[in-house]
Each structure stands twice: as structure tokens, then as C-alpha cells.
Design a protein around this motif. Sequence first.
Motif, PDB file in Angstrom:
ATOM      1  N   ASP A 159       0.822  -1.210   0.000  1.00  0.00           N
ATOM      2  CA  ASP A 159       0.000   0.000   0.000  1.00  0.00           C
ATOM      3  C   ASP A 159       0.862   1.269   0.000  1.00  0.00           C
ATOM      4  OD1 ASP A 159      -2.206  -1.616  -0.009  1.00  0.00           O
ATOM      5  OD2 ASP A 159      -2.624  -1.413   2.143  1.00  0.00           O
ATOM      6  N   ARG A 217       1.117   4.110  -3.054  1.00  0.00           N
ATOM      7  CA  ARG A 217       0.893   5.548  -2.850  1.00  0.00           C
ATOM      8  C   ARG A 217       2.082   6.359  -3.379  1.00  0.00           C
ATOM      9  NH1 ARG A 217      -1.278   3.676   2.140  1.00  0.00           N
ATOM     10  NH2 ARG A 217       0.700   4.119   3.183  1.00  0.00           N
ATOM     11  N   ARG A 263       2.040   9.058  -6.414  1.00  0.00           N
ATOM     12  CA  ARG A 263       2.506  10.420  -6.190  1.00  0.00           C
ATOM     13  C   ARG A 263       3.538  10.827  -7.240  1.00  0.00           C
ATOM     14  NH1 ARG A 263       2.156  10.069  -1.103  1.00  0.00           N
ATOM     15  NH2 ARG A 263       4.204   9.171  -0.737  1.00  0.00           N
TER      16      ARG A 263
END
Length: 403
Positions: free
Chosen positions: A330, A334, A338
Amino acid sequence: MSPFRLGLAACLYGAASLSAHAMSLDQAMQAASERAPDILAATAASRAAQSLSVSAGALPDPKLSAWVDDLPTSGPDRFRPGGAKRVVSIMQELPSSARREAEQRLAETEVRTAQARERFARLNVRREAALAWLGLYYVDRRAAVLDAQDALNQQWRQRDLASIAGGASPATAFGARTDALDLQDAHDDLRAQRAQAVARLARWIGTSANTADGELPGWVSRPQVDDSALEQQPDIRTASLQHEAASAELALARAATHPNWGVELGLGVDAMDKGMAMVKFSVDLPIFQNTRQEPRIAAAQAEIDRSQAERDARLAEARSEYAALHAERDALQRQLDRIDNDTLPLIDRQIQLALASVAGARGDTTAVIEARRARLAAQLRRIDIESRLAAANTRLYFLTGER
């Protein structure tokens, strides 16, 4: 042969050789399943357990005996068998039914344990082969980014040389030349990493694959995981079967408190050459159980407790690994989002502004070079994150998916 044809043949041969050493992820895992020594050893152990199970619980081999009784040791017939009893007999031991059933149960459990270990070895080999293949795949991805940066850097060096010819300062070309040297260092590091990746893959597939080729399966990018499947993993199943084997050992130890029987049948002749028959029964007397059978029973009971604790420990470790991999996946996802949504677009905007300044004679190429370096670093970091994410997803898949 003309030089043109000779060159064409060489190119075709080189292309054929390259494709012959290219391997997809599925091919790598299949090759590992067929050639890895770890699987061959586990398969041999499974066959051995199956062979041993055939004789489990069977009666012992009968014993054939021949003897002379009442042999004279004095007188005119001394040491003459004709003046003594001559007997031939066959004896069969009859273990208790409890012992034979326990032996059969233990053998069946050992077969299933060996099969579970074989599945566990196959799973480990396929996982390690997949991770090694992914390592080579992402090394090549990094090389492609460096090659593209090389081409871009070459364009800028030519542009700088043209600017110098037009009267610009020679210092203009320093940034591109420094970038070229840094890229050479990066290529050297990458060549070493590639050789290591090829060697790691060859350890599992048994052959040398110079190129990781093909599409990535869906479970590499986003596997369907479920922690409820952990208990069905071969490693946990092996621990469970070891607990069953310990229970069978306990039953075998308790069966030793049951007496075993034996029967012997014999035919012979006496000293007068008259026929005679013999029947003899024997029985074990387990009357010293406190010092013989009960310590073995206690040891078997302790082995049951140990195997249960080991199974619980393996399951707890698998759940901990699942949670850690899930959290890592996870976090990496992310970070990847980004970079795609914020970092790279921001750097691209910075490069556009720097180029506009150079075009309008309001700035030099230093800002462009710095922005390009930042973009290269971001691209390489993106590949590194994607590589780590693929490795985490692969471990999750083999932890909860493939059996």
C-alpha cells in the motif's frame, strides 16, 4: 559471399541468438519447476515415502528353523544325528493389531507430509524464479531509461557545441559533459547488476536467460489476496501433518503396551524315526512399563505439543509476513501514484520553463540540466518503486494465492 550478405547473416544469427535466450515469466517459472534441484530432491523424498508405505503394518517375515535335539554325546552313536530328534519349523511373529494400525497411520501421514514438502519446495522455487526474473526485467527497464537519457544528452551536447560556435561561452558544454560521465558510471553499475540478475535467474532455471521478455501477469501488479488462505499454504499444511505424524507416533508408543504374539509350527522325527509335530506359542510380557513403554509415551506426547506449537508459530509468522507485505504494498502504491501524478508532471513543467528561458535568452542551460537530472532521478526512483511493488505483490501472491 559478399560483405553485405555476410553482415546480414551475422545480424540474423545475432537476433536468433538473442531471442533464444529471451524468456517470459511463465517460461521461467515452468523451467524452474522442471529443473531446480530443490524440487528434484523433494520429489525423490516423496517417492521414498510412498515406497516405504507399502510395507507399513505388514507382518514380519517368517523364520525357518532346523535343529537337532537330544543329540548323543557319548556311546557308539555320539554326535550322530540319526540317534536324535530332527525338527524343521517355521515361526511367525504376530504384532498386535494396535501396533500394525499405528504403523499404517504413521506411514500414510509421512507420505502426505512428503507430498506437502514437495509442494512447498515447488512453490518456493517458482516464487524465487519469479523474483529473479523480475529483477532482470527491471534492470532492463533502468537500462532503457539511461539509454534514452544518453540520446537526449547527446542532442544537448551537439546544441551546446553549436552555441559555442556561435559565440557562446565554452562553459556551456560543461553540464552536458558532466552528465555524460555520470551516465557512464550509472551504466557500469547497471551492467554489474544485470550480470548478477542473470546469475540469480540461472540458479533457479538451470540455463542462462539474457533477457526477461513478455507481459507481466495480473498478479504482479495487483494480486487478489486473502489471509484466510494462509492455513492452506504447503508450509502450514506440512506443520499440521507433522502434528498428525506425532499423534501416530503416540499411538505406536501406546501400542507397545499391548502384547505381541508368535506361533511356531514344526515337523520332525524322533530317535526311532517316528514322525512328530510341534506347536509353540509365545507372547511378550510388557510388565516393566514404568521404565520402558511409559517414557516413550511421554516423549511422543511432548512431540505432539512441540509440533502443535511449531504449527502455531509458522502460522503466526505467515500472518505477520502477510500484514507486513500488505502494508508495504500500500505504501509503495501511494508513492508510485505520487510520482506519476505530482512529481513527474512538476519536473516536466520545470523543464518547460527552463527551456523557455533559454529560448528567450533570459537564462542559461544550467536550470535545464538540473531539471533533467531531477527527472532522470525521478524516473529511476519510479522504476525502483515499481520493482519493489512487483516483488511485494509476488510474495503476497505466493503466500496466499498459488498452491
